[in-house]
Design a protein around this motif. Sequence first.
Motif, PDB file in Angstrom:
ATOM      1  N   ASP A   1       0.826  -1.208   0.000  1.00 14.04           N
ATOM      2  CA  ASP A   1       0.000   0.000   0.000  1.00 14.04           C
ATOM      3  C   ASP A   1       0.860   1.258   0.000  1.00 14.04           C
ATOM      4  OD1 ASP A   1      -2.519  -1.392   0.227  1.00 14.04           O
ATOM      5  OD2 ASP A   1      -2.081  -1.686   2.360  1.00 14.04           O
ATOM      6  N   ILE A   2       1.946   1.207   0.782  1.00 15.52           N
ATOM      7  CA  ILE A   2       2.788   2.391   0.956  1.00 15.52           C
ATOM      8  C   ILE A   2       4.263   1.993   0.894  1.00 15.52           C
ATOM      9  CG2 ILE A   2       3.401   4.321   2.470  1.00 15.52           C
ATOM     10  CD1 ILE A   2       0.620   3.870   3.819  1.00 15.52           C
ATOM     11  N   ALA A   3       4.996   2.647  -0.008  1.00 13.25           N
ATOM     12  CA  ALA A   3       6.448   2.518  -0.054  1.00 13.25           C
ATOM     13  C   ALA A   3       7.020   3.703   0.713  1.00 13.25           C
ATOM     14  CB  ALA A   3       6.938   2.534  -1.499  1.00 13.25           C
ATOM     15  N   ILE A   4       7.853   3.418   1.696  1.00 11.59           N
ATOM     16  CA  ILE A   4       8.528   4.492   2.427  1.00 11.59           C
ATOM     17  C   ILE A   4       9.968   4.522   1.946  1.00 11.59           C
ATOM     18  CG2 ILE A   4       9.266   5.400   4.652  1.00 11.59           C
ATOM     19  CD1 ILE A   4       6.867   4.062   5.933  1.00 11.59           C
ATOM     20  N   LEU A   5      10.333   5.611   1.292  1.00 15.15           N
ATOM     21  CA  LEU A   5      11.692   5.817   0.800  1.00 15.15           C
ATOM     22  C   LEU A   5      12.367   6.772   1.768  1.00 15.15           C
ATOM     23  CD1 LEU A   5       9.540   5.623  -1.621  1.00 15.15           C
ATOM     24  CD2 LEU A   5      11.418   6.376  -3.024  1.00 15.15           C
TER      25      LEU A   5
ATOM     26  N   THR B   1       9.597   4.434  12.493  1.00 13.15           N
ATOM     27  CA  THR B   1       8.464   4.818  13.342  1.00 13.15           C
ATOM     28  C   THR B   1       7.207   5.015  12.497  1.00 13.15           C
ATOM     29  OG1 THR B   1       9.927   5.888  14.942  1.00 13.15           O
ATOM     30  CG2 THR B   1       7.622   6.579  14.958  1.00 13.15           C
ATOM     31  N   SER B   2       7.365   5.680  11.356  1.00 11.57           N
ATOM     32  CA  SER B   2       6.234   5.924  10.458  1.00 11.57           C
ATOM     33  C   SER B   2       5.692   4.616   9.905  1.00 11.57           C
ATOM     34  CB  SER B   2       6.647   6.856   9.318  1.00 11.57           C
ATOM     35  OG  SER B   2       7.063   8.104   9.828  1.00 11.57           O
ATOM     36  N   ALA B   3       6.590   3.688   9.576  1.00 13.17           N
ATOM     37  CA  ALA B   3       6.163   2.374   9.071  1.00 13.17           C
ATOM     38  C   ALA B   3       5.311   1.657  10.112  1.00 13.17           C
ATOM     39  CB  ALA B   3       7.374   1.533   8.689  1.00 13.17           C
ATOM     40  N   THR B   4       5.737   1.691  11.343  1.00 17.02           N
ATOM     41  CA  THR B   4       4.969   1.052  12.415  1.00 17.02           C
ATOM     42  C   THR B   4       3.594   1.690  12.555  1.00 17.02           C
ATOM     43  OG1 THR B   4       6.985   0.440  13.596  1.00 17.02           O
ATOM     44  CG2 THR B   4       4.953   0.533  14.893  1.00 17.02           C
ATOM     45  N   ARG B   5       3.543   3.012  12.521  1.00 12.36           N
ATOM     46  CA  ARG B   5       2.258   3.715  12.637  1.00 12.36           C
ATOM     47  C   ARG B   5       1.326   3.336  11.480  1.00 12.36           C
ATOM     48  NH1 ARG B   5       4.647   9.668  14.086  1.00 12.36           N
ATOM     49  NH2 ARG B   5       4.815   9.370  16.337  1.00 12.36           N
ATOM     50  N   LEU B   6       1.873   3.288  10.277  1.00 13.21           N
ATOM     51  CA  LEU B   6       1.061   2.974   9.101  1.00 13.21           C
ATOM     52  C   LEU B   6       0.619   1.508   9.100  1.00 13.21           C
ATOM     53  CD1 LEU B   6       3.112   5.110   6.592  1.00 13.21           C
ATOM     54  CD2 LEU B   6       0.741   5.540   7.285  1.00 13.21           C
ATOM     55  N   GLU B   7       1.487   0.626   9.543  1.00 15.71           N
ATOM     56  CA  GLU B   7       1.108  -0.793   9.657  1.00 15.71           C
ATOM     57  C   GLU B   7       0.011  -0.965  10.708  1.00 15.71           C
ATOM     58  OE1 GLU B   7       5.366  -2.760   8.304  1.00 15.71           O
ATOM     59  OE2 GLU B   7       4.978  -2.431  10.433  1.00 15.71           O
ATOM     60  N   ASN B   8       0.128  -0.246  11.816  1.00 10.43           N
ATOM     61  CA  ASN B   8      -0.901  -0.308  12.860  1.00 10.43           C
ATOM     62  C   ASN B   8      -2.245   0.224  12.370  1.00 10.43           C
ATOM     63  OD1 ASN B   8       0.890  -1.443  14.673  1.00 10.43           O
ATOM     64  ND2 ASN B   8       1.362   0.494  15.696  1.00 10.43           N
ATOM     65  N   ALA B   9      -2.206   1.069  11.328  1.00 13.37           N
ATOM     66  CA  ALA B   9      -3.439   1.594  10.730  1.00 13.37           C
ATOM     67  C   ALA B   9      -3.988   0.648   9.663  1.00 13.37           C
ATOM     68  CB  ALA B   9      -3.184   2.973  10.131  1.00 13.37           C
TER      69      ALA B   9
ATOM     70  N   LEU C   1       9.841  -0.586   3.298  1.00 14.29           N
ATOM     71  CA  LEU C   1      10.867   0.446   3.427  1.00 14.29           C
ATOM     72  C   LEU C   1      11.910   0.308   2.318  1.00 14.29           C
ATOM     73  CD1 LEU C   1      11.354   0.195   7.268  1.00 14.29           C
ATOM     74  CD2 LEU C   1      10.582   2.227   6.062  1.00 14.29           C
ATOM     75  N   PHE C   2      12.369   1.460   1.796  1.00 13.50           N
ATOM     76  CA  PHE C   2      13.384   1.478   0.746  1.00 13.50           C
ATOM     77  C   PHE C   2      14.507   2.436   1.098  1.00 13.50           C
ATOM     78  CE2 PHE C   2       9.612   0.077  -1.467  1.00 13.50           C
ATOM     79  CZ  PHE C   2      10.098  -0.912  -2.309  1.00 13.50           C
ATOM     80  N   SER C   3      15.722   1.950   0.966  1.00 18.04           N
ATOM     81  CA  SER C   3      16.927   2.751   1.114  1.00 18.04           C
ATOM     82  C   SER C   3      18.028   1.993   0.381  1.00 18.04           C
ATOM     83  CB  SER C   3      17.272   2.908   2.594  1.00 18.04           C
ATOM     84  OG  SER C   3      18.476   3.625   2.747  1.00 18.04           O
ATOM     85  N   ASP C   4      19.052   2.683  -0.042  1.00 21.07           N
ATOM     86  CA  ASP C   4      20.140   2.028  -0.791  1.00 21.07           C
ATOM     87  C   ASP C   4      19.576   1.197  -1.940  1.00 21.07           C
ATOM     88  OD1 ASP C   4      22.387   2.962   0.734  1.00 21.07           O
ATOM     89  OD2 ASP C   4      21.719   1.631   2.337  1.00 21.07           O
TER      90      ASP C   4
ATOM     91  N   ALA D   1       9.514  11.910  15.926  1.00 21.96           N
ATOM     92  CA  ALA D   1       8.322  11.056  15.992  1.00 21.96           C
ATOM     93  C   ALA D   1       7.136  11.862  16.503  1.00 21.96           C
ATOM     94  CB  ALA D   1       8.582   9.846  16.882  1.00 21.96           C
ATOM     95  N   ALA D   2       7.339  12.634  17.552  1.00 19.83           N
ATOM     96  CA  ALA D   2       6.260  13.468  18.092  1.00 19.83           C
ATOM     97  C   ALA D   2       5.892  14.572  17.101  1.00 19.83           C
ATOM     98  CB  ALA D   2       6.674  14.074  19.434  1.00 19.83           C
ATOM     99  N   ALA D   3       6.898  15.147  16.439  1.00 25.87           N
ATOM    100  CA  ALA D   3       6.653  16.236  15.491  1.00 25.87           C
ATOM    101  C   ALA D   3       5.856  15.780  14.275  1.00 25.87           C
ATOM    102  CB  ALA D   3       7.983  16.841  15.046  1.00 25.87           C
ATOM    103  N   SER D   4       5.926  14.506  13.952  1.00 24.88           N
ATOM    104  CA  SER D   4       5.244  13.998  12.753  1.00 24.88           C
ATOM    105  C   SER D   4       3.951  13.257  13.069  1.00 24.88           C
ATOM    106  CB  SER D   4       6.182  13.061  11.989  1.00 24.88           C
ATOM    107  OG  SER D   4       6.478  11.910  12.769  1.00 24.88           O
ATOM    108  N   GLU D   5       3.629  13.051  14.322  1.00 24.34           N
ATOM    109  CA  GLU D   5       2.494  12.202  14.701  1.00 24.34           C
ATOM    110  C   GLU D   5       1.165  12.667  14.097  1.00 24.34           C
ATOM    111  OE1 GLU D   5       0.659  10.004  18.627  1.00 24.34           O
ATOM    112  OE2 GLU D   5       2.099  11.620  18.912  1.00 24.34           O
TER     113      GLU D   5
END
Length: 151
Positions: free
Chosen positions: A3-7, A21-29, A35-38, A135-139
């Motif tokens: 559903d969501i690719a996090i780069l 942290t964002s991945a966990t929040r989105l999975e919990n939803a 996740l993508f890097s390198d 994490a708090a700033a983006s919640e």
Amino acid sequence: MTDIAILYGSVYGGAEELAETSATRLENAGFAVKLFSDCDLDDVLAANAANWLIISSTTGSGDIPQNIEDVYLGLRDNAPNLSKTGYAVICMGDSSYGETFCEAGKQFDEVMSETMAKRMLDRLEIDACETMDTAAASEAWISQLVDKIKQ
């Protein structure tokens, strides 16, 4: 299906931590997240994700971190048609750098727009001079993203 690719582009680990942290929040939803890097653009496209969340710190004089640079260059140089893809950007920077504050995220926002991807939310800019807890700033912003995707 993803559903969501996090780069994420990270130099010292802050953007990576926020991506996790964002991945966990989105999975919990209830979303399937990858996740993508390198990686390069083909890796991300192969996930066939309906939505992209790009989280990037800024390095040097407004540069994109090396671990996500290939994706950016692929988008810029190939301009794939992403008109069926939603996207959102969180950028992290230091406002003491003036004009290059959060520049990597701004560049990603611009290149995603050029691919005709649909911006789901205004870019979230996190200033390291003011915010230690990303994490708090983006919640609240992530909660808005969840609501937008579920629409």
